[in-house]
Scaffold this motif. Structure first.
Motif, PDB file in Angstrom:
ATOM      1  N   HIS A 267       8.419   4.918  -4.612  1.00 14.26           N
ATOM      2  CA  HIS A 267       8.327   5.147  -6.056  1.00 14.26           C
ATOM      3  C   HIS A 267       7.507   4.049  -6.733  1.00 14.26           C
ATOM      4  N   TYR A 268       7.657   2.847  -6.245  1.00 13.26           N
ATOM      5  CA  TYR A 268       6.910   1.694  -6.767  1.00 13.26           C
ATOM      6  C   TYR A 268       5.404   1.893  -6.570  1.00 13.26           C
ATOM      7  N   ILE A 269       5.019   2.368  -5.398  1.00 20.13           N
ATOM      8  CA  ILE A 269       3.605   2.657  -5.133  1.00 20.13           C
ATOM      9  C   ILE A 269       3.099   3.727  -6.094  1.00 20.13           C
TER      10      ILE A 269
ATOM     11  N   ASP B 212       7.203   7.355   9.830  1.00 22.48           N
ATOM     12  CA  ASP B 212       7.353   8.693   9.256  1.00 22.48           C
ATOM     13  C   ASP B 212       8.072   8.666   7.915  1.00 22.48           C
ATOM     14  N   LEU B 213       9.189   7.959   7.870  1.00 19.87           N
ATOM     15  CA  LEU B 213       9.991   7.952   6.647  1.00 19.87           C
ATOM     16  C   LEU B 213       9.189   7.414   5.475  1.00 19.87           C
ATOM     17  N   ILE B 214       8.493   6.304   5.684  1.00 15.51           N
ATOM     18  CA  ILE B 214       7.731   5.680   4.596  1.00 15.51           C
ATOM     19  C   ILE B 214       6.587   6.579   4.146  1.00 15.51           C
ATOM     20  N   SER B 215       5.812   7.075   5.102  1.00 13.33           N
ATOM     21  CA  SER B 215       4.647   7.894   4.745  1.00 13.33           C
ATOM     22  C   SER B 215       5.061   9.178   4.020  1.00 13.33           C
ATOM     23  N   LYS B 216       6.146   9.799   4.480  1.00 13.51           N
ATOM     24  CA  LYS B 216       6.599  11.039   3.831  1.00 13.51           C
ATOM     25  C   LYS B 216       7.071  10.774   2.410  1.00 13.51           C
ATOM     26  N   LEU B 217       7.794   9.675   2.222  1.00 14.31           N
ATOM     27  CA  LEU B 217       8.273   9.344   0.886  1.00 14.31           C
ATOM     28  C   LEU B 217       7.122   8.972  -0.049  1.00 14.31           C
ATOM     29  N   VAL B 218       6.117   8.278   0.477  1.00 12.81           N
ATOM     30  CA  VAL B 218       4.953   7.923  -0.346  1.00 12.81           C
ATOM     31  C   VAL B 218       4.199   9.180  -0.767  1.00 12.81           C
ATOM     32  N   HIS B 219       3.954  10.069   0.173  1.00 13.43           N
ATOM     33  CA  HIS B 219       3.252  11.317  -0.162  1.00 13.43           C
ATOM     34  C   HIS B 219       4.046  12.144  -1.165  1.00 13.43           C
ATOM     35  N   LYS B 220       5.362  12.137  -1.019  1.00  7.79           N
ATOM     36  CA  LYS B 220       6.224  12.891  -1.931  1.00  7.79           C
ATOM     37  C   LYS B 220       6.227  12.289  -3.329  1.00  7.79           C
ATOM     38  N   SER B 221       6.147  10.965  -3.413  1.00 10.98           N
ATOM     39  CA  SER B 221       6.257  10.268  -4.695  1.00 10.98           C
ATOM     40  C   SER B 221       4.972  10.307  -5.506  1.00 10.98           C
ATOM     41  N   ILE B 222       3.835  10.270  -4.825  1.00  6.57           N
ATOM     42  CA  ILE B 222       2.545  10.276  -5.527  1.00  6.57           C
ATOM     43  C   ILE B 222       2.235  11.687  -6.011  1.00  6.57           C
ATOM     44  N   THR B 223       1.853  11.799  -7.274  1.00  8.92           N
ATOM     45  CA  THR B 223       1.577  13.118  -7.842  1.00  8.92           C
ATOM     46  C   THR B 223       0.435  13.794  -7.105  1.00  8.92           C
ATOM     47  N   LYS B 224       0.478  15.108  -7.065  1.00 10.60           N
ATOM     48  CA  LYS B 224      -0.456  15.889  -6.251  1.00 10.60           C
ATOM     49  C   LYS B 224      -1.900  15.810  -6.744  1.00 10.60           C
ATOM     50  N   ASN B 225      -2.115  15.302  -7.957  1.00 12.33           N
ATOM     51  CA  ASN B 225      -3.475  15.231  -8.488  1.00 12.33           C
ATOM     52  C   ASN B 225      -4.328  14.196  -7.760  1.00 12.33           C
ATOM     53  N   PHE B 226      -3.675  13.271  -7.067  1.00  9.94           N
ATOM     54  CA  PHE B 226      -4.397  12.199  -6.414  1.00  9.94           C
ATOM     55  C   PHE B 226      -4.619  12.521  -4.936  1.00  9.94           C
ATOM     56  N   LYS B 227      -5.834  12.356  -4.487  1.00 11.38           N
ATOM     57  CA  LYS B 227      -6.167  12.546  -3.074  1.00 11.38           C
ATOM     58  C   LYS B 227      -5.810  11.277  -2.314  1.00 11.38           C
ATOM     59  N   ILE B 228      -5.036  11.431  -1.219  1.00  9.64           N
ATOM     60  CA  ILE B 228      -4.626  10.295  -0.396  1.00  9.64           C
ATOM     61  C   ILE B 228      -5.481  10.270   0.866  1.00  9.64           C
ATOM     62  N   TYR B 229      -6.072   9.119   1.151  1.00 14.19           N
ATOM     63  CA  TYR B 229      -6.973   8.977   2.297  1.00 14.19           C
ATOM     64  C   TYR B 229      -6.428   7.962   3.301  1.00 14.19           C
ATOM     65  N   TYR B 230      -6.798   8.182   4.555  1.00 12.00           N
ATOM     66  CA  TYR B 230      -6.603   7.203   5.622  1.00 12.00           C
ATOM     67  C   TYR B 230      -7.963   6.958   6.270  1.00 12.00           C
ATOM     68  N   ASN B 231      -8.079   5.907   7.059  1.00  9.21           N
ATOM     69  CA  ASN B 231      -9.328   5.680   7.798  1.00  9.21           C
ATOM     70  C   ASN B 231      -9.700   6.912   8.612  1.00  9.21           C
ATOM     71  N   LYS B 232     -10.986   7.126   8.800  1.00  7.81           N
ATOM     72  CA  LYS B 232     -11.441   8.254   9.622  1.00  7.81           C
ATOM     73  C   LYS B 232     -11.302   7.928  11.109  1.00  7.81           C
ATOM     74  N   ASP B 233     -12.193   7.076  11.614  1.00  4.43           N
ATOM     75  CA  ASP B 233     -12.221   6.727  13.037  1.00  4.43           C
ATOM     76  C   ASP B 233     -11.569   5.374  13.316  1.00  4.43           C
ATOM     77  N   PHE B 234     -11.554   4.523  12.305  1.00  7.96           N
ATOM     78  CA  PHE B 234     -11.072   3.152  12.492  1.00  7.96           C
ATOM     79  C   PHE B 234      -9.545   3.150  12.554  1.00  7.96           C
ATOM     80  N   VAL B 235      -9.010   2.176  13.265  1.00  9.10           N
ATOM     81  CA  VAL B 235      -7.554   2.078  13.395  1.00  9.10           C
ATOM     82  C   VAL B 235      -6.926   1.668  12.063  1.00  9.10           C
ATOM     83  N   ILE B 236      -5.737   2.167  11.791  1.00  6.47           N
ATOM     84  CA  ILE B 236      -5.076   1.883  10.517  1.00  6.47           C
ATOM     85  C   ILE B 236      -4.621   0.430  10.439  1.00  6.47           C
ATOM     86  N   GLN B 237      -4.389  -0.187  11.592  1.00  9.39           N
ATOM     87  CA  GLN B 237      -4.018  -1.604  11.643  1.00  9.39           C
ATOM     88  C   GLN B 237      -4.714  -2.244  12.829  1.00  9.39           C
TER      89      GLN B 237
END
Length: 549
Positions: A495-497, A523-548
């Motif tokens: 919710h903070y994000i 899983d828990l964090i990512s699902k809650l973040v996607h659920k909390s952010i309004t649908k108007n915003f596009k959420i992106y992750y890296n394409k080919d590069f590693v997330i960490q």
């Protein structure tokens, strides 16, 4: 008649272009391949020719973890643009065209794992397989007979060392073990007998890239006590030798093999020549997004960009901007990590640079947190009530050494929370708050305060650490159980994000949100973040590069 095939391909690599190029080289129809926002293939012919080509394209083009969607439509003309030509350095496990050749019992390449393929571009000068027992070669009459024998040996609980395109591994039938193991699924149709996997995860396992995923052991299989681990890393066969073996293992209803590098073995299957050294990609599917956890298959120029920044948060953000070419966008990046400093940062096309929204600090001690709480009448009264009700937890927290925590991130703060609220007596290697939240059976937890100090600026905001502890202590005094309280910490983080996104967007209209750092692989964090952010915003992750990295 002209057909336009459009491919939504979420990668900067040329693999899809390469396959399309090889497929259209076999047709006499006029065609053109171009790369715009999507990869587009134009083909001209009469209706019968185009139907035939479409069928061939569908049967020959392999699935990819990066291919999100494809469409076909009739268009009036082919654009006057040069057709793209590419080469690739990547090596592939196998493609549908390979399987068509080796499964045809009328083909000279029937059960031949060393074929050359004009579609995926593989070539091979290996002539035969060698089966050994104690360094003595065992004769066989045909490859079909050889793979039948291998399947029989594995069914008899023999361990077989096999040289594959990913290296040499010892394979054995899945049986009861206390060790942490990796699994090779030889029959994806029956993957649910052992693991919990959705359709997207199964499709990813079978894709051209042959990635591995961590999947949960299903509840029914747990009752057999075969595996001691909650999650198992699994991959599908990534080699034609293993594919042909898998076909014979079906006769024994064997759907999984345990594999590792360092183990004694009874038999060895090898060949003269080098293996392909395929990249072993590890991924995770999050809300229809493919997140790369481990890979060496990305454009290495991204490493150069990454290395220009000491701050890992900025390094990842810069790579993300490069991958999507978002230099003319307004993007907010949330970098949250288990092993580096967290940062929330805005890239704005107007300032052509970064604005730090929030960074984090760590307290020098838990006493420092308690001292801050004592300065306010309300929070001091809460602290005294907490000390009275939980004297042992309070004294332990007061004297707990937190100096080993070096990374200024939410993950470290959750570790301190675990001590203050009595989930643990010391700073643990694992994250107790996150683990308990995952174990919680409820869908919602209490609202924990992730507060920022009031400021007229949208950047360089101060995170009020003591509020994170104050609200948790209040709910513990109210009798909220540990798991539910921990769920509240994770849910409130999401919710903070979401609130930060809304606050920044009100000042600088955002074009998107990027999530980087391995916290978002839970899983828990990512699902809650996607659920909390309004649908108007596009959420992106890296394409080919590693997330960490």
């Amino acid at each position: 008649m002209i057909l336009k095939f459009s491919f939504d391909y979420n990668s900067n690599n040329n693999t899809l272009l390469y396959f399309l190029q090889n497929i259209v080289s076999k047709t006499k129809l006029e065609n053109k391949i171009i790369r715009q926002k999507d990869i587009v293939l134009y083909v001209e012919g009469n209706e019968e020719e185009l139907i035939s080509f479409s069928d061939e394209l569908s049967a020959t083009l392999p699935m990819s973890i990066f291919l999100k969607n494809n469409t076909a439509e009739v268009v009036p003309e082919i654009p006057q643009i040069d057709s793209i030509k590419v080469n690739v350095d990547n090596k592939f496990a196998f493609c549908p065209s390979c399987l068509k050749q080796i499964e045809d019992d009328n083909s000279q390449d029937f059960y031949n794992p060393f074929i050359s393929c004009s579609v995926c571009g593989t070539t091979c000068d290996v002539k035969s397989l060698i089966l050994l027992k104690e360094n003595e070669e065992i004769d066989y009459n045909s490859n079909k007979q050889l793979f039948e024998k291998l399947a029989t040996l594995i069914n008899e609980d023999k361990k077989v060392k096999i040289k594959t395109n990913s290296g040499e591994f010892v394979f054995k039938k899945l049986s009861k073990t206390e060790k942490k193991v990796k699994l090779l699924c030889t029959n994806l149709v029956n993957i649910s007998k052992v693991l919990v996997a959705n359709k997207k995860e199964i499709v990813a396992l079978a894709s051209l890239e042959k990635p591995s995923l961590d999947l949960r052991v299903n509840e029914v299989f747990k009752m057999t006590n075969t595996l001691s681990q909650e999650y198992v890393n699994v991959r599908y066969v990534d080699d034609l030798i293993l594919y042909l073996l898998s076909k014979e293992l079906e006769n024994y209803n064997i759907d999984f093999l345990i594999y590792n590098k360092d183990e004694d073995y009874d038999y060895e299957l090898t060949y003269k020549g080098d293996s392909k050294n395929l990249d072993s990609i590890k991924i995770k599917i999050v809300e229809d997004n493919t997140i790369i956890l481990n890979s060496n298959s990305y454009d290495k120029s991204l490493d150069t960009i990454y290395s220009k920044f000491e701050d890992k948060a900025k390094a990842h953000f810069m790579v993300f901007l490069q991958e999507y070419n978002f230099y003319n966008k307004n993007i907010i990046n949330f970098y949250s990590s288990t092993k580096c400093n967290d940062n929330i940062c805005l890239y704005s096309k107007d300032v052509e640079g970064f604005l730090d929204i929030v960074s984090y600090k760590l307290p020098k001690s838990i006493k420092q947190i308690f001292d801050i709480l004592q300065k306010d009448e309300t929070s001091n009264r809460l602290l005294n009530n907490y000390k009275e009700k939980y004297p042992d937890i309070y004294e332990n927290a007061l004297n707990c050494d937190i100096s080993m925590l070096k990374d200024k991130n939410i993950y470290s703060l959750w570790k301190i929370v675990a001590v203050v609220l009595g989930f643990s007596s010391k700073i643990e290697d694992e994250n107790i708050v996150l683990n308990k939240a995952i174990e919680s059976l409820l869908e919602k937890g209490p609202r924990i305060d992730y507060k920022l100090k009031d400021s007229d600026k949208i950047f360089n905001k101060e995170f009020l650490i003591h509020k994170l502890f104050q609200s948790g202590m209040s709910f513990k005094l109210a009798g909220v159980d540990d798991n539910t309280l921990c769920l509240g910490y994770i849910e409130s983080f999401a919710h903070y994000i979401a609130k930060l996104v809304d606050d920044v967007h009100s000042e600088v209209p955002l074009d998107g949100i990027s999530l980087t750092g391995d916290i978002f692989t839970y899983d828990l964090i990512s699902k809650l973040v996607h659920k909390s952010i309004t649908k108007n915003f596009k959420i992106y992750y890296n394409k080919d590069f590693v997330i960490q990295k």
